[in-house]
Design a protein around this motif. Sequence first.
Motif, PDB file in Angstrom:
ATOM      1  N   ALA A 192       0.653  -1.332  -0.027  1.00 18.95           N
ATOM      2  CA  ALA A 192       0.059   0.105  -0.033  1.00 18.95           C
ATOM      3  C   ALA A 192       1.089   1.269   0.055  1.00 18.95           C
ATOM      4  O   ALA A 192       0.566   2.161   0.839  1.00 18.95           O
ATOM      5  CB  ALA A 192      -0.776   0.122   1.200  1.00 18.95           C
ATOM      6  N   VAL A 193       1.920   1.418  -0.874  1.00 19.13           N
ATOM      7  CA  VAL A 193       2.604   2.569  -1.183  1.00 19.13           C
ATOM      8  C   VAL A 193       3.284   2.883   0.099  1.00 19.13           C
ATOM      9  O   VAL A 193       3.019   4.024   0.636  1.00 19.13           O
ATOM     10  CB  VAL A 193       1.793   3.538  -1.964  1.00 19.13           C
ATOM     11  N   PRO A 194       3.997   2.130   0.767  1.00 20.62           N
ATOM     12  CA  PRO A 194       4.759   2.323   2.186  1.00 20.62           C
ATOM     13  C   PRO A 194       5.696   3.753   1.875  1.00 20.62           C
ATOM     14  O   PRO A 194       6.020   4.602   2.950  1.00 20.62           O
ATOM     15  CB  PRO A 194       5.389   1.280   2.509  1.00 20.62           C
ATOM     16  N   GLN A 195       6.336   3.901   0.823  1.00 20.96           N
ATOM     17  CA  GLN A 195       7.414   4.806   0.683  1.00 20.96           C
ATOM     18  C   GLN A 195       6.669   6.275   0.595  1.00 20.96           C
ATOM     19  O   GLN A 195       7.419   7.418   0.746  1.00 20.96           O
ATOM     20  CB  GLN A 195       7.951   4.791  -0.899  1.00 20.96           C
ATOM     21  N   LEU A 196       5.352   6.572   0.489  1.00 25.85           N
ATOM     22  CA  LEU A 196       4.765   7.740   0.737  1.00 25.85           C
ATOM     23  C   LEU A 196       3.659   7.517   2.140  1.00 25.85           C
ATOM     24  O   LEU A 196       3.736   8.569   2.950  1.00 25.85           O
ATOM     25  CB  LEU A 196       3.759   8.107  -0.294  1.00 25.85           C
ATOM     26  N   ARG A 197       3.160   6.558   2.267  1.00 25.06           N
ATOM     27  CA  ARG A 197       2.159   6.466   3.377  1.00 25.06           C
ATOM     28  C   ARG A 197       2.825   6.459   4.728  1.00 25.06           C
ATOM     29  O   ARG A 197       2.260   7.008   5.581  1.00 25.06           O
ATOM     30  CB  ARG A 197       1.406   5.032   3.262  1.00 25.06           C
ATOM     31  N   LEU A 198       4.136   5.824   4.675  1.00 25.22           N
ATOM     32  CA  LEU A 198       4.698   5.706   5.823  1.00 25.22           C
ATOM     33  C   LEU A 198       5.988   6.590   6.010  1.00 25.22           C
ATOM     34  O   LEU A 198       6.952   6.332   6.871  1.00 25.22           O
ATOM     35  CB  LEU A 198       5.146   4.296   6.156  1.00 25.22           C
ATOM     36  N   ILE A 199       6.049   7.536   5.329  1.00 20.25           N
ATOM     37  CA  ILE A 199       7.266   8.527   5.236  1.00 20.25           C
ATOM     38  C   ILE A 199       7.483   9.072   6.644  1.00 20.25           C
ATOM     39  O   ILE A 199       8.655   9.147   6.966  1.00 20.25           O
ATOM     40  CB  ILE A 199       7.240   9.629   4.179  1.00 20.25           C
ATOM     41  N   GLY A 200       6.542   9.352   7.337  1.00 17.81           N
ATOM     42  CA  GLY A 200       6.561   9.626   8.823  1.00 17.81           C
ATOM     43  C   GLY A 200       7.291   8.818   9.831  1.00 17.81           C
ATOM     44  O   GLY A 200       8.190   9.197  10.514  1.00 17.81           O
ATOM     45  N   ASP A 201       6.792   7.653   9.568  1.00 15.90           N
ATOM     46  CA  ASP A 201       7.499   6.312  10.200  1.00 15.90           C
ATOM     47  C   ASP A 201       9.093   6.207   9.970  1.00 15.90           C
ATOM     48  O   ASP A 201       9.740   5.846  10.833  1.00 15.90           O
ATOM     49  CB  ASP A 201       6.921   5.088  10.164  1.00 15.90           C
ATOM     50  N   MET A 202       9.095   6.525   8.743  1.00 15.01           N
ATOM     51  CA  MET A 202      10.624   6.204   8.047  1.00 15.01           C
ATOM     52  C   MET A 202      11.766   7.181   8.956  1.00 15.01           C
ATOM     53  O   MET A 202      12.388   6.664   9.334  1.00 15.01           O
ATOM     54  CB  MET A 202      10.690   6.358   6.688  1.00 15.01           C
ATOM     55  N   VAL A 203      11.081   8.437   9.008  1.00 15.93           N
ATOM     56  CA  VAL A 203      12.050   9.501   9.727  1.00 15.93           C
ATOM     57  C   VAL A 203      12.013   9.019  11.146  1.00 15.93           C
ATOM     58  O   VAL A 203      13.070   9.196  11.807  1.00 15.93           O
ATOM     59  CB  VAL A 203      11.498  10.842   9.356  1.00 15.93           C
TER      60      VAL A 203
END
Length: 516
Positions: A33-44
């Motif tokens: 489900a497009v994690p590279q956009l959806r979870l960008i906050g979690d990535m950081v």
Amino acid sequence: MQSFIESANAIMWALPMVIIILAIGLYFTIRMAVPQLRLIGDMVGQLIHGGRTSAGISSFEAFAMALGGRIGVANIAGVAAAMFVGGPGALFWMWVTAFLGAPVAVAESSLAQLYKHKVKGEFRGGPAFYILEGLGRNWRWLAVAYAAATVFATTITGPQIQANAVTAATSEAWGWDPLWVGLAMAAFFLVIVFGGMHRLGRTVGLIVPFMAAVYILVGLIVVIFNITHVPAMFSLIFTSAFALDSAYAGMMGAAIAWGIRRAVYSTEIGTGSGAQASAAANVTHPVKQGLAQGFSAYVDTLFVCTITGLMILATDSFNVQGPDGEPIVEHLPGVEEGPAWTQTAIDSVIPAFGPSLVAVAVFLFAFTTLLSFDFYAVTNLAYLVKRKPVLKVLEAIAHILLAGSMVFGATQTSAFAWAMADFGVGLYTWVNILALVLLSPIAIRLVKDYDRQRRAGQDPVLDPKEIGVHNAHLWEGIHAEYRRTGDADHAMNEVADSAPDTAAIAIVNKDGTGRQ
């Protein structure tokens, strides 16, 4: 030898590799489900979570270690090489690869965390481990192939282009002799690597963010000073990416192939290299470290590679070779593609500063990559060799081989060094891509489990049995301790510090259930 290597590269990096890399990236993008956009906050956010223990390093240090492996000469010399053969449009396809590749980094790093082991008191993992643990003992040959190919690439083929780029940059800036530069780098490298993983994590953690920030800042200054060229520059990138510009007619295939090829080398997406650093981190759910590594693809390509490409294009500091070998664009006659292009670009805005800055940046980028190479080599040796006395000797030999490859590569041509680097990366990338395809259901279940717990307002803690995995022994211990205390961080740290060493190679039963 160069002829053989280039012929092998033409096969390994042909159209099938391009299609498979883009396809698997698109597949993970859709299924996660497009994690590279959806979870960008979690990535950081994950970069500041996870603490150091006696067995592992912090999430940020693992991220920095992987980033240290990713940010290397490909971000400067590699961008120039891609644009020389594929035109300015190669930069666009590097962006596409980074965007679609971020979920691949999430998948492989999450799998590395899931199946990590404690070896010699430290967390180790990566494709060799998750191939055997995830696919079973019938796939042991594939795991051994990955480990052996990685040891070969990180000690023999990969170090050569790193040292070669440093000597090219220092020769351009200060006229230093390549052989002496190679010897000095090798000596400095040997002093550091015998300090162990924790010192490696601290060293890379301090250097990588600083060097990347300075380089990006200078690049922005160069672009701002050439702001009037920016619209035409972006137009050139997009039109040449699809061969819409008549000057680049017939080069779309080259732009795609070389853009993806250099993006894979730069970001290590699909190669499994960054996953080996990910396994060393302390986190309460594998996807937390997977997300941190997914973000590194952005830092590497969308930031560092992009700023290199923009500097080169904005200042017309580039050449392009046509399919027939004749120049299409020749702004820098006689200047070999590589660090010299970026040095010229910076020098056009900040006179007498460009050559020295790029020489320092290339050295730092290359050296942190070499440190990560050493970590990857030792990790895979720990997988291949179970006897500790033998392993200790082989680790020392790996250190020395890597240092020797630096000296050898420092004196070779750029074309030969790049060919060797591509050959080594191609070997283990094909193995890892096959493993990712086969293990994709588990990677997707990991992300869905993370999402489920986040939606429930919980700090995700993995229960491997919840996703149908029954041989993730360290995670079983973490979850059991978490259920007893209700404290996720305590559970993670307690198991990390107290868990006994597991076998470097687990014994896997026919049903896939691991037993130590």
